[in-house]
Design a protein around this motif. Structure first.
Motif, PDB file in Angstrom:
ATOM      1  N   VAL A 150      43.002  -8.870 -24.851  1.00 45.21           N
ATOM      2  CA  VAL A 150      42.896 -10.286 -24.481  1.00 45.21           C
ATOM      3  C   VAL A 150      41.465 -10.617 -24.068  1.00 45.21           C
ATOM      4  O   VAL A 150      40.915 -11.661 -24.431  1.00 45.21           O
ATOM      5  N   ALA A 151      40.847  -9.709 -23.304  1.00 42.37           N
ATOM      6  CA  ALA A 151      39.479  -9.945 -22.841  1.00 42.37           C
ATOM      7  C   ALA A 151      38.469  -9.891 -23.981  1.00 42.37           C
ATOM      8  O   ALA A 151      37.495 -10.644 -24.002  1.00 42.37           O
ATOM      9  N   VAL A 152      38.697  -9.009 -24.948  1.00 41.08           N
ATOM     10  CA  VAL A 152      37.730  -8.805 -26.033  1.00 41.08           C
ATOM     11  C   VAL A 152      37.815  -9.889 -27.100  1.00 41.08           C
ATOM     12  O   VAL A 152      36.796 -10.286 -27.678  1.00 41.08           O
ATOM     13  N   TYR A 153      39.019 -10.398 -27.372  1.00 42.48           N
ATOM     14  CA  TYR A 153      39.219 -11.289 -28.518  1.00 42.48           C
ATOM     15  C   TYR A 153      38.214 -12.438 -28.622  1.00 42.48           C
ATOM     16  O   TYR A 153      37.665 -12.670 -29.709  1.00 42.48           O
ATOM     17  N   PRO A 154      37.925 -13.205 -27.557  1.00 44.33           N
ATOM     18  CA  PRO A 154      37.021 -14.349 -27.743  1.00 44.33           C
ATOM     19  C   PRO A 154      35.636 -13.979 -28.255  1.00 44.33           C
ATOM     20  O   PRO A 154      34.938 -14.825 -28.832  1.00 44.33           O
TER      21      PRO A 154
END
Length: 313
Positions: A150-154
């Motif tokens: 979730v943290a990496v996706y953007p």
């Protein structure tokens, strides 16, 4: 035509959505930040959880806890989709301000500050964590681990043409979590279901990305839509086929006898819906792309009654 800057509405929100009509005015910017005015994403986060619960029940029988598991996944999907979208909008605020479809979102339009958005993110995540703590230990650890994708996706769109893979990893994590919550462990059947969900995400989010392909090219954002250009057909067909085959493999591992055939009817209905989308797709028409993206809620719901029934036959 109504000026979105005056109303605070978001350009790609569902027309007449409950946030714009019914929510208290003071809450509307925060609910828009969580995409509550665009519920398709919440459904797409929840559906892999529901697939997992129903197939796990087909494998080992329904349990009283499953009622709370389904409800908890529903509330958690709403909260974590909201937290994830808040994080995405914080990290993408400069990009969003440069794209016609997204410049009306709460942060680039000035409805919400970055500091306020961070507080809202933490509040949603903490409530979701409270729900997670009611699940078995294996599911809790998987839930904590889910924060990494979730943290990496953007940031993925900054370094790869395949950010949709990262979205798929994050968005379908609930298939692993929910199966583990039901079974207390992670059986082999859960893995192809998770992988099939990732392939499905590649299908629907590539369609979604075609809405912004011109703006993304101007500002340097990467996507599978830009990678495939004017030839998305073979890729989308491959993603759909992969999703179907992996889902069928999960059904084969989780079920047997008549229950297997009942569940496979659900897979066939899912495939039929993806084929319908494929035939209708005009990747040059943003309105069609958005309509088809949203229709994936219906595609994902089709297998559920068949998976649920497989436990009783």
């Amino acid at each position: 035509m109504t000026d979105l800057r005056e109303t605070g509405e978001v350009a790609d929100a569902v027309a007449g959505n409950w946030v714009d009509r019914l929510a208290p005015p003071a809450m509307r910017p925060w609910l828009r930040l969580s995409r509550a005015d665009r519920p398709a994403g919440t459904w797409l986060l929840l559906i892999p959880c529901l697939w997992a619960v129903t197939l796990a029940a087909a494998q080992s029988g329904w349990r009283p806890f499953d009622l709370w598991l389904i409800a908890g996944c529903g509330i958690g999907a709403f909260l974590m989709r909201g937290a994830g979208c808040t994080w995405n909008d914080i990290t993408d605020r400069d990009f969003d301000g440069a794209v016609a479809r997204t410049r009306s979102r709460p942060i680039p339009s000035g409805q919400v500050t970055v500091r306020g958005a961070l507080v809202w993110l933490v509040a949603q995540a903490l409530v979701a964590f409270g729900i997670l703590l009611t699940f078995p230990a294996a599911a809790i650890w998987l839930g904590v681990l889910s924060l990494l994708p979730v943290a990496v996706y953007p940031f993925a769109k900054r370094f790869t043409w395949w950010p949709q893979v990262f979205l798929g990893v994050a968005f379908n994590w609930g298939a692993l979590l929910a199966w583990a919550a039901h079974a207390g462990n992670l059986p082999m059947a859960a893995l192809p279901l998770y992988a099939g969900g990732i392939a499905w995400t590649l299908f629907y989010d590539t369609i979604y990305a075609y809405q912004d392909i011109e703006d993304d090219a101007l500002i340097g954002v990467r996507s599978t839509a830009r990678r495939f250009g004017d030839r998305p057909g073979p890729w989308l067909a491959g993603f759909a086929a992969g999703a179907a085959c992996l889902m069928a493999l999960s059904v084969g591992l989780a079920t047997g006898g008549a229950g297997r055939w009942v569940a496979l009817v659900g897979v066939a209905g899912f495939v039929a819906h993806l084929a319908w989308q494929f035939r209708r797709l005009d990747h040059r028409d943003p309105a069609t792309c958005l309509e088809l993206f949203r229709s994936n809620r219906d595609a994902g719901l089709i297998p559920l009654p068949f998976f649920a029934a497989a436990a009783f036959v």
